[in-house]
Design a protein around this motif. Sequence first.
Motif, short mmCIF file in Angstrom:
data_model
loop_
_atom_site.label_atom_id
_atom_site.label_comp_id
_atom_site.label_asym_id
_atom_site.label_seq_id
_atom_site.Cartn_x
_atom_site.Cartn_y
_atom_site.Cartn_z
N ILE A 180 0.97 -1.09 0.04
CA ILE A 180 -0.07 -0.05 -0.03
C ILE A 180 0.80 1.31 0.07
O ILE A 180 2.11 1.06 0.33
N ARG A 186 -5.94 1.41 5.32
CA ARG A 186 -5.81 -0.02 5.31
C ARG A 186 -7.28 -0.76 5.44
O ARG A 186 -7.50 -1.79 5.16
N ALA A 235 -4.49 -1.66 -3.04
CA ALA A 235 -3.31 -2.29 -2.84
C ALA A 235 -2.93 -2.96 -4.03
O ALA A 235 -3.70 -3.30 -4.95
N VAL A 251 1.70 -4.64 3.61
CA VAL A 251 0.83 -5.09 4.67
C VAL A 251 1.09 -6.49 5.14
O VAL A 251 0.67 -6.93 6.06
#
Length: 363
Positions: A180, A186, A235, A251
Amino acid sequence: MSDSSINLDELRQRIDQLDGDILRLISERAACAQKVAHVKLAHDKDAVFYRPEREAQVLRRIMSLNEGPLDSEEMARLFREIMSACLALEQPIKVAYLGPEGTFTQQAALKHFGESAISLPMAAIDEVFREVEAGAVNYGVVPVENSTEGVVNHTLDTFMDSSIHICGEVVLRIHHHLLISDTTRRDKISRIYSHPQSFGQCRKWLDAHYPHAERVPVSSNAEAAKLVKTEWHSAAIAGDMAAKLYGLERVADKIEDRPDNSTRFLIIGSHQVPMAGEDKTSIVVAMRNQPGALHDLLEPFHRHKIDLTRIETRPSRTGVWNYVFFIDFKGHVDEPRVAAVLDEVRLRASELRVLGSYPQGVL
């Protein structure tokens, strides 16, 4: 001073001495490489400086001589970079690869040719072939198969219309990460970009962790990384090189479904490669459409005890329901038993073309 501090000082002095010896020997090797270039140019103004078979022999010799504590592959990688830098003194190698910058194909190119090579990104596999055919670059690097998702059909199909030779191979362990940007939220990730092959290699992980996120296929993982920089809810699946190049945050690490996930890449060029001692050969064969054709094709390899490492079938462009076979096997076309097998296959096939004999991948 304690005995331990005296010993530490002695060890540091020894390391400094060894560093000096290593520096002197590397410089001596580089000077010798320059002399090799002068000798070659004196005999041939179009001399070829990079010899795949010679490099493979040198690296295998280094690995066989290595006694540790560094493992043999790590030692070979160090020598690869020394050889790459020395070769650049003679003539820098230009290598086209499937881009954009930051792809696994670029990583494979640098693994094979070293950091001193000049790597040039191309938008498509057929563009890599065209650059090599035109002489704009010395070599090209293209993906041919993945251990999870199988063969890269576009690469095989491009060989059908090309006179390019396979000059080498390199196998790269593929680790995918979910990446990301610094503006991504997130908890709001609803879109994931990646190459279709990468989605296939991470299917189980995505189903478990992001089952409702939209999966958007793009031309490369590097392209996916670029797109994430412009969106707050997306992402990307990509590797270390793309993450570093585009400044992305991980992530999740190593989200590929199989821990041994690897991709094999081919090195393509305009020259045939002499024997290196541990070689592979790739051929493409069109068989006549008749019962027992596949048996007739494979029987000579079995009888002469030649090890087949891969066989793929692709539709022929000469007619409906006709097929061609791409075959990899151990050995070199200059070996008598390989030559005998190929002579037999030619008698049974409607067409046979040797794509190349080349050193088996060292690293």
